[in-house]
Design an enzyme around this catalytic site. Sequence first.
Site, PDB file in Angstrom:
ATOM      1  N   VAL A  82      42.001  37.800  44.255  1.00 25.43           N
ATOM      2  CA  VAL A  82      42.825  38.757  43.510  1.00 25.43           C
ATOM      3  C   VAL A  82      43.088  38.226  42.099  1.00 25.43           C
ATOM      4  O   VAL A  82      43.569  37.107  41.916  1.00 25.43           O
ATOM      5  CB  VAL A  82      44.154  39.027  44.239  1.00 25.43           C
ATOM      6  CG1 VAL A  82      45.042  39.930  43.392  1.00 25.43           C
ATOM      7  CG2 VAL A  82      43.879  39.664  45.604  1.00 25.43           C
ATOM      8  N   LYS A  83      42.744  39.084  41.137  1.00 29.87           N
ATOM      9  CA  LYS A  83      42.945  38.719  39.738  1.00 29.87           C
ATOM     10  C   LYS A  83      44.314  39.210  39.294  1.00 29.87           C
ATOM     11  O   LYS A  83      44.631  40.404  39.433  1.00 29.87           O
ATOM     12  CB  LYS A  83      41.872  39.415  38.900  1.00 29.87           C
ATOM     13  CG  LYS A  83      41.075  38.497  38.012  1.00 29.87           C
ATOM     14  CD  LYS A  83      40.088  39.354  37.246  1.00 29.87           C
ATOM     15  CE  LYS A  83      39.272  38.526  36.315  1.00 29.87           C
ATOM     16  NZ  LYS A  83      38.403  39.367  35.489  1.00 29.87           N
ATOM     17  N   LEU A  84      45.088  38.278  38.733  1.00 28.99           N
ATOM     18  CA  LEU A  84      46.424  38.609  38.245  1.00 28.99           C
ATOM     19  C   LEU A  84      46.529  38.215  36.775  1.00 28.99           C
ATOM     20  O   LEU A  84      46.052  37.132  36.405  1.00 28.99           O
ATOM     21  CB  LEU A  84      47.492  37.802  39.012  1.00 28.99           C
ATOM     22  CG  LEU A  84      47.608  38.007  40.519  1.00 28.99           C
ATOM     23  CD1 LEU A  84      48.478  36.905  41.129  1.00 28.99           C
ATOM     24  CD2 LEU A  84      48.207  39.382  40.806  1.00 28.99           C
TER      25      LEU A  84
END
Length: 214
Positions: A82-84
């Site tokens: 997951v890219k945050l």
Amino acid sequence: MKFFIDTANLEEIKRFKQLGVLDGVTTNPSLAAREAGDFRQLIADICELVQGPVSAEVLATDADRMFAEARELATISPHVVVKLPTTREGIRALARCVDAGIRTNMTLVFQPLQALIVARMGATYVSPFLGRLDDIGHDSMDLLQAIRDIYDNYDFMTEILAASLRHPLHVVEAARIGADVATLPPAVFDRLLDHPLTDIGLQRFLADWKKARG
Ligand code: E4P
């Protein structure tokens, strides 16, 4: 150094997978928006094809909703990372993802303290955007070297993912500094093996062989 491809296009991913050096994929909302169809299905298809880390970015900007999106994305496949965004809210979401065992890629990193903080918190990857810094007249490799030095001082486990690469020399410089991963746009991936002397040399070898042996 591992090679990821920076695209959400399945045909491009298939093309580079055939080379045998593709370790993973990064996407972002701009890249995903160019592809037709359902985003969740697209990420599932990419994961199935690559069988390696595939970054999928949240769209929310507050920690609660980012974490909710992260949990949802993580159910797509064990390959999802997951890219945050590396904002204050992103950091709060990162803490919750780490507790939940969700792998993360902290994106839009432009200075070393952002990288120090996300590593301390246990991010899986940190993504300094090198080309975008060069675009505004900064030396992006200073940033990459600073992050490498800091991470080596403290033995952080976070992998440095060199992003926003614009040309093959960026890849060479990132490898010399010791980035763990380079994510390459297809146009840069295409040029990794090119040198005119390789082509000329091969033509000459084959011509000499033909002349002597018929
Ligand atoms: C990486 O994860 C990003 O998607 C990407 O490298 C951004 O590159 P750009 O600056 O060319 O948009």
